[in-house]
Scaffold this active site. Structure first.
Site, PDB file in Angstrom:
ATOM      1  N   GLY A  24       0.762  -1.136  -0.015  1.00 12.77           N
ATOM      2  CA  GLY A  24      -0.002  -0.128  -0.199  1.00 12.77           C
ATOM      3  C   GLY A  24       0.806   1.080   0.018  1.00 12.77           C
ATOM      4  O   GLY A  24       0.540   2.130   0.445  1.00 12.77           O
ATOM      5  N   GLY A  25       1.996   0.945  -0.638  1.00 14.98           N
ATOM      6  CA  GLY A  25       3.068   2.114  -0.485  1.00 14.98           C
ATOM      7  C   GLY A  25       2.802   3.271  -1.352  1.00 14.98           C
ATOM      8  O   GLY A  25       3.442   4.309  -1.048  1.00 14.98           O
ATOM      9  N   ARG A  26       1.785   3.242  -1.921  1.00 17.90           N
ATOM     10  CA  ARG A  26       1.591   4.738  -2.949  1.00 17.90           C
ATOM     11  C   ARG A  26       0.289   5.250  -2.400  1.00 17.90           C
ATOM     12  O   ARG A  26      -0.413   6.150  -2.991  1.00 17.90           O
ATOM     13  CB  ARG A  26       1.481   4.308  -4.287  1.00 17.90           C
ATOM     14  CG  ARG A  26       2.520   3.663  -5.157  1.00 17.90           C
ATOM     15  CD  ARG A  26       3.777   4.773  -4.927  1.00 17.90           C
ATOM     16  NE  ARG A  26       3.673   6.024  -5.973  1.00 17.90           N
ATOM     17  CZ  ARG A  26       4.259   7.055  -5.536  1.00 17.90           C
ATOM     18  NH1 ARG A  26       4.895   7.303  -4.430  1.00 17.90           N
ATOM     19  NH2 ARG A  26       4.182   8.250  -6.271  1.00 17.90           N
ATOM     20  N   GLY A  27      -0.120   4.666  -1.256  1.00 15.24           N
ATOM     21  CA  GLY A  27      -1.196   5.279  -0.474  1.00 15.24           C
ATOM     22  C   GLY A  27      -0.919   6.569   0.210  1.00 15.24           C
ATOM     23  O   GLY A  27       0.401   7.034   0.215  1.00 15.24           O
ATOM     24  N   LYS A 175     -11.897  -4.659   9.614  1.00 18.44           N
ATOM     25  CA  LYS A 175     -10.488  -4.320   9.967  1.00 18.44           C
ATOM     26  C   LYS A 175     -10.349  -4.973  11.379  1.00 18.44           C
ATOM     27  O   LYS A 175      -8.942  -5.433  11.691  1.00 18.44           O
ATOM     28  CB  LYS A 175     -10.401  -2.805  10.009  1.00 18.44           C
ATOM     29  CG  LYS A 175      -9.976  -2.092   9.062  1.00 18.44           C
ATOM     30  CD  LYS A 175      -9.305  -0.734   9.174  1.00 18.44           C
ATOM     31  CE  LYS A 175      -7.830  -0.561   9.242  1.00 18.44           C
ATOM     32  NZ  LYS A 175      -6.871  -0.632   8.370  1.00 18.44           N
TER      33      LYS A 175
END
Ligand code: NAD
Length: 662
Positions: A24-27, A175
């Site tokens: 999720g490194g571009r979030g 979650k």
């Protein structure tokens, strides 16, 4: 596939650079975490996300420039995955020692299956991939929402609070399941896991909280405080969350027993009143701070009605969960004890709340009130109500853009209304009285001493009383236009060319006369149509007549100041409702028509001749339904068309299904 493809963790000695994966490194949080890891210089970072490529910003975006340099020097790489696909994750995490996992926050909340697959199945896949690839540590970005049931306050809650498994919304539920899976996976197959529960994350580039508040402010709803406004909340600046992740990775090595398999609350350690925080952000961006208190239960009921309306109208745009979540956050106390994170993972905020708010406001300057988009209610888009009112001063006043101005106009109108309509005088004497009053005030003001005790009385410049030639010409033109228009209508009425209008005007005049009598004659009722209770008895007659008239006039005064404002807030809902009511009344009307006529209209294959041309009923439908005709005219036209059709049918030999008559 990872671009670097290295297995350096296994080869390099401890203390040198380790490879980590940021899933999720571009979030929103992922970007901040990647930048921080690269700036620390201890890590080789593999950015993993669902996008095809890194899509680095071309302008001087700080985080992206750090990442661009790191990719160029081989310290960062990119890998595309879908967390729902285990094999893709295995390829992405192979050879890394730490996996930071932040999943999507912009999930399709109306689609349970999609959310489940991304959050819960995604977490299972990440755990299995980590096990398979012998990854040492998995740090999951959870949320403080996993222990919040949407109604009970949490005061200084710590990690001993049990998960009640009752949730206000589906995402928090999923979650919580994902978090439980991650923590349960600890120490199985050599994998160490932990979860961080940040509360109310905000910061530059925030995709949730700040944009929501701005939207609220632009729609006018941010004036209201839901509940007492005294509820406390913990907020966390995004950079502090990413700092906590890095602290957790270190602590899983050094403090393994106290950290592995555990969840930690992360906050800025500065609880504030929720509405105080909202006010800081809104005021910082030039919007009005919330000031009017409304009980939370009223807001909840209104929201339920809105939800019901959307369900009835089948609207997919409306996201009830987002609004409901905000109401819960905004009306409950939610503060968390962060001492476990401080003690065991060595976390302490690196950016204070005050600095965080300042940096956030600076980064959202494009959404500020004075920005080119500030006037518009929907991020650059003009509302229909604003277009309807001509987007000028009238729109600004009636849509309450500037409360002071609107309020002044309203008070002025109320005074004029009472002066002219309820004073019991004729229009001419009311005008004469008003002019006399203004003249007396001006005369008195002109004769005031220039200084009264310590107050200066400034003179009114003569230019205030001058009217420009253009304004005079414009107003005369308007009067001339209205006069001509009136004359045209009168001529039409006199010649008997528009009987509809004639009767409408007669009716209006009659009602007006009746009501005037009701007011003036003080007790005399003409049994007017307007006053429904006029027949009841002379004692009640006057009261009813008067109060009804009074109410009507008041309503006419209040209407423009409320109707356009309400329409702007619920544009799509009101449009949808109007369409539904229109189609309902259309259906009702059709059901009153004789069956022979409706079958002609409803049957797509009906043919008839018009001016010698064969026409199908689609044309008829378009003509009839899209025309803005009054119901009577509308009905007459349908009847006429249908009888034409019946005539044509026999004259030209067509059956109702379009086939030739035998
Ligand atoms: N933003 C907040 O205010 C906030 C607050 C508390 C907790 N959180 C939690 O933190 C996490 C991250 O939040 P965020 O705001 O950074 O989210 P985000 O939506 O900005 O980022 C998530 C990233 O995941 C990627 N992604 C989406 N679907 C994917 C898939 N199927 N496979 C792989 N990658 C996929 C997206 O491309 C995106 O880059 C979320 O779980 C959120 O609930 C966020």
């Amino acid at each position: 596939m990872p671009i670097d493809g290295s297995n350096d963790d296994l080869i390099k000695p401890r203390g040198s650079r380790r490879t980590c994966v940021v899933l999720g490194g571009r979030g929103y949080l992922g970007r901040s975490l990647v930048t921080r890891l690269l700036q620390l210089g201890d890590w080789i970072v593999r950015v993993v996300d669902s996008n095809h490529s890194l899509q680095l910003a071309t302008d001087s975006n700080d985080g992206d420039s750090v990442l661009r340099d790191a990719v160029a020097s081989g310290l960062a790489s990119y890998c595309q995955v879908d967390v729902r696909d285990l094999s893709q994750i295995i390829k992405a995490v192979e050879g890394s020692s730490v996996v930071f996992y932040t999943e999507a926050s912009d999930l399709p909340e109306h689609d349970f299956y999609a959310c489940y697959m991304i959050i819960v199945q995604g977490a299972k896949n990440v755990i299995n991939a980590c096990r398979e690839c012998k990854v040492r540590q998995l740090i999951y970005n959870s949320s403080a929402d996993v222990i919040f049931d949407g109604s009970h306050d949490i005061c200084n809650g710590d990690e001993s609070l049990p998960c009640h498994w009752k949730f206000a919304d589906m995402i928090s539920d999923l979650k919580a399941q994902a978090e439980a899976l991650v923590l349960y996976a600890n120490n199985i197959g050599g994998l160490l896991t932990c979860a961080l529960r940040p509360s109310n994350v905000f910061g530059p580039g925030d995709t949730q909280l700040v944009p929501f508040l701005v939207k609220l402010a632009r729609s006018g709803w941010a004036k209201f405080i839901i509940g007492s406004g005294d509820n406390m909340s913990d907020f966390t600046y995004a950079e502090n969350v990413t700092h906590a992740h890095i602290c957790a990775a270190k602590a899983l090595d050094s403090q393994m027993i106290s950290v592995a398999g555990k969840a930690f609350f992360i906050t800025n350690l500065e609880p504030v009143k929720f509405w105080e925080f909202v006010s800081f952000i809104l005021e910082g961006l030039g919007y009005q701070r919330p000031s009017i208190k409304i009980p939370a239960w009223i807001v909840c009921y209104v929201l339920l009605v809105v939800k019901w309306m959307h369900e009835k109208l089948g609207s997919k745009k409306y996201n009830h969960d987002v609004s409901a979540r905000f109401i819960h956050l905004a009306s409950c106390t939610r503060t968390f004890n962060c001492s476990a994170a401080q003690k065991y993972i060595g976390y302490s905020p690196v950016v204070s709340l005050e600095d965080g708010i300042t940096l956030t406001i600076e980064s959202f300057s494009h959404l500020a009130k004075d920005s080119p988009f500030g006037r518009f209610s929907n991020f650059g888009e003009q509302s229909k109500a604003e277009k309807l009112l001509g987007s000028g001063k009238a729109a600004d006043i009636l849509l309450w853009r500037d409360e002071k101005k609107t309020f002044t106009c309203f008070v002025a109108l109320v005074l004029l209304f009472y002066w002219f309509l309820l004073s019991g005088k004729t229009f001419a004497s009311s005008t004469a009285n008003l002019l006399l009053l203004v003249t007396t005030i001006l005369y008195g003001y002109a004769n005031l001493a220039p200084k009264i005790s310590s107050f200066n009385t400034p003179k009114i410049p003569l230019s205030w009383f001058e009217i420009s030639e253009n304004s005079v010409r414009d107003s005369i033109m308007s009067v001339v236009y209205l006069w001509n228009r009136g004359l045209r209508i009168l001529r039409l009425l006199a010649q008997g060319e528009d009987w509809n209008k004639f009767f409408q005007i007669c009716l209006l005049e009659y009602m007006h006369l009746c009501n005037t009598f009701d007011i003036r004659e003080n007790g005399l009722s003409l049994g007017c149509a307007f006053s429904l209770f006029g027949q009841v008895g002379s004692g009640g007659i006057l009261g009813c007549g008067n109060s009804l008239t009074f109410l009507e006039l008041n309503a006419a005064l209040v209407f423009p100041f409320t109707a356009f404002f309400v329409y702007e807030q619920y544009e799509s809902e009101i449009d949808g409702l109007t369409t539904t009511l229109f189609s309902l009344s259309k259906g009702l009307f059709m059901s009153y028509l004789p069956a022979s006529m409706t079958s002609f209209i409803q049957n797509n294959r009906v043919l008839w001749k018009e001016n010698g041309n064969v026409v199908n009923d689609e044309k008829l439908r378009k003509e009839l339904y899209t025309d803005k005709m009054c119901p009577l005219k509308y009905k007459k036209q349908v009847e006429r068309k249908c009888s034409d059709m019946i005539m044509n049918r026999f004259a030209f030999g067509y059956n109702s299904d379009g086939s030739d008559l035998d």
